[in-house]
Write a protein that holds these residues in place. Structure first.
Motif, short mmCIF file in Angstrom:
data_model
loop_
_atom_site.label_atom_id
_atom_site.label_comp_id
_atom_site.label_asym_id
_atom_site.label_seq_id
_atom_site.Cartn_x
_atom_site.Cartn_y
_atom_site.Cartn_z
N MET A 24 0.84 -1.21 0.00
CA MET A 24 0.00 0.00 0.00
C MET A 24 0.87 1.27 0.00
N HIS A 25 2.06 1.20 0.59
CA HIS A 25 2.98 2.33 0.48
C HIS A 25 3.44 2.50 -0.97
N ALA A 26 3.67 1.38 -1.64
CA ALA A 26 4.05 1.46 -3.06
C ALA A 26 2.92 2.09 -3.87
N VAL A 27 1.69 1.69 -3.58
CA VAL A 27 0.53 2.26 -4.30
C VAL A 27 0.44 3.77 -4.02
N PRO A 159 -0.65 -9.76 -5.25
CA PRO A 159 -0.36 -9.83 -6.69
C PRO A 159 -1.26 -8.91 -7.52
N ALA A 160 -2.52 -8.76 -7.10
CA ALA A 160 -3.42 -7.89 -7.88
C ALA A 160 -2.93 -6.44 -7.84
N LEU A 161 -2.50 -5.99 -6.67
CA LEU A 161 -2.00 -4.61 -6.58
C LEU A 161 -0.71 -4.44 -7.38
N ARG A 162 0.12 -5.46 -7.38
CA ARG A 162 1.38 -5.34 -8.15
C ARG A 162 1.11 -5.30 -9.65
N ARG A 163 0.09 -6.06 -10.09
CA ARG A 163 -0.27 -5.98 -11.52
C ARG A 163 -0.77 -4.58 -11.84
N TYR A 164 -1.51 -3.99 -10.90
CA TYR A 164 -2.04 -2.63 -11.09
C TYR A 164 -0.89 -1.62 -11.19
N LEU A 165 0.18 -1.89 -10.42
CA LEU A 165 1.31 -0.95 -10.40
C LEU A 165 2.28 -1.17 -11.57
N ALA A 166 2.21 -2.35 -12.17
CA ALA A 166 3.24 -2.74 -13.14
C ALA A 166 3.39 -1.70 -14.24
N GLY A 167 4.63 -1.46 -14.63
CA GLY A 167 4.90 -0.50 -15.69
C GLY A 167 6.02 0.42 -15.28
N ASP A 168 6.24 1.45 -16.08
CA ASP A 168 7.31 2.39 -15.79
C ASP A 168 7.12 2.97 -14.39
N GLY A 169 8.20 3.08 -13.67
CA GLY A 169 8.11 3.73 -12.36
C GLY A 169 7.90 2.76 -11.22
#
Ligand SMILES: Cc1cc2nc3c(=O)[nH]c(=O)nc-3n(C[C@H](O)[C@H](O)[C@H](O)COP(=O)(O)OP(=O)(O)OC[C@H]3O[C@@H](n4cnc5c(N)ncnc54)[C@H](O)[C@@H]3O)c2cc1C
Length: 380
Positions: A24-27, A159-169
């Motif tokens: 959640m800190h990453a989000v 894993p769902a949140l990490r997929r949401y975050l995936a990409g540049d940055g």
């Protein structure tokens, strides 16, 4: 103040710990435009964040700061749930059930709290309880509906949140234990350095390794660890409309620290010994997650105690009025918490342990609920 100043100058954040608090800190960091490198020592997080009920639990929170934090987190979970269907967020609400007059009295007092409306509390008689959740066919004196409570799927959330975050940055680095922290960088156990402007350490209940040097900060807040036992059944055909809690939960949650609590009958010896309460959540696949117990003294048992499971199964079957399906999984989990019996106890621990290094942990049994709001407070 120092923490806030540090965040404003930051471009790249290293988040250490892949549990719900770290994620959640990453989000929160990505939502604010920071780059994130996210390190987890295991190939996949396997701590408290995947071992819990997935209850976004507002009902039992103490009036004031704790309730505000939980309600804010509930809003954030709902917003995220709309964007990330994989979280399995559902605004199912909960029923806390009374089976005798003393428990019913506490429920009545809770329904009369000044903030009962914010929690979505409503006191129900047995017929109304069954109308809300027809799966309850056992003996009941009444129930407290909490419309604010919600459910997520703990095995899917990370894993769902990490997929949401995936990409540049966003860079996810599993299987990397952070072993050293230097100004503007962390080193993992492979020897690789990761440059950053800010480190956010979310190590859960791990107080050794790189966190070991910051123990004095945790001791200052009276941080301790708690071990819980859980089980999960095979899928049950019938759909449960709400999460469930039994009258023993009235002994543990601060919202129920009301005059009637002192009149509750003694718990059964097994429940008293294992400090058990029944919480029951139906998973998306129909299985029932059932718990829990509370062990506070370390060293913790390394094995699980069947007496506690017998008690929890009997409680669940008495409320449901039918046998529960075969238990397929049993496990124990450990969380860290700021000891709530310490006067002025914080809701969780946050400290700047070195310039540019923030340690955030010990949200206790409310960590899954409050993680998004805690992360927001760190990044604000
Ligand atoms: C059985 C059980 C049931 C619960 N039920 C609920 C519930 O229904 N609702 C609720 O609100 N709360 C619940 N909780 C509490 C909640 O699960 C925790 O408060 C929360 O998951 C803590 O999250 P965390 O990220 O701090 O810790 P963790 O999930 O333990 O994650 C910490 C992570 O950091 C990693 N790590 C540690 N050190 C390093 C390092 N040096 N380098 C890299 N990685 C590192 C660990 O491997 C771990 O994956 C429950 C807890 C348990 C145990």
């Amino acid at each position: 103040m120092t923490i806030l100043a540090t965040v404003r100058l930051t471009q790249r954040i290293a988040v250490v710990g892949g549990g719900v608090l770290g994620t959640m800190h990453a989000v929160a960091a990505r939502q604010r435009g920071y780059e994130v490198v996210h390190l987890e020592r295991e190939p996949e997080a396997r701590g408290a964040s995947v071992r819990n009920f997935g209850l976004v639990w507002v009902s039992g929170r103490r009036t004031g700061a704790e309730l505000r934090l939980a309600l804010r987190a509930r809003e954030l979970w709902e917003e995220l749930g709309a964007q990330v269907p994989g979280l399995g967020f559902r605004a199912a609400g909960s029923l806390t059930l009374a089976t005798d007059d003393a428990e019913l009295r506490v429920l009545k007092e809770a329904a009369a709290l000044p903030d009962a409306e914010r929690r979505g509390f409503e006191l129900l008689d047995p017929a109304a309880v069954r109308a809300v959740n027809p799966a309850l066919r056992g003996e009941l004196s009444g129930g407290l509906l909490c419309r604010a409570d919600a459910i997520v799927e703990p095995r899917q959330v990370l894993p769902a949140l990490r997929r949401y975050l995936a990409g540049d940055g966003y860079q996810w680095l599993p299987g990397r234990e952070v072993v050293e922290i230097a100004p503007n960088a962390v080193r993992d156990h492979t020897g690789a350095w990761h440059q950053c402007d800010l480190v956010i350490l979310c190590p859960g209940a791990t107080f050794t390794g790189v966190v070991g040097r910051y123990l004095r900060y945790l001791s200052r807040d009276g941080v301790r660890r708690v071990r819980l036992q859980m089980m999960q059944t095979a899928p049950m055909g019938e759909r449960f409309t709400t999460a469930l809690a039994d009258g023993d939960s009235l002994r543990y949650y601060p919202a129920y620290d009301l005059p009637g609590r002192r009149q509750l009958a003694a718990q059964s010896p097994v429940a008293a010994r294992s400090r058990a309460q029944l919480l029951l959540v139906q998973r998306a696949d129909g299985g029932l997650t059932i718990g829990d117990t509370h062990e506070y003294s370390e060293p913790f048992a390394f094995d699980v105690d069947e007496d506690a499971y017998d008690h929890l199964r009997a409680r669940a079957e008495a409320l449901l009025g039918v046998p529960i399906p075969r238990v397929q999984r049993r496990w124990a989990g450990v969380y860290s918490e700021v000891d709530p019996s310490v006067a002025g106890a914080a809701l969780y621990h946050r400290s700047e342990v070195e310039p540019g290094v923030v340690l955030v942990t010990a949200p206790g049994g409310r960590g899954m609920t409050c993680a998004p709001a805690i992360a927001e407070e760190t990044l604000r």
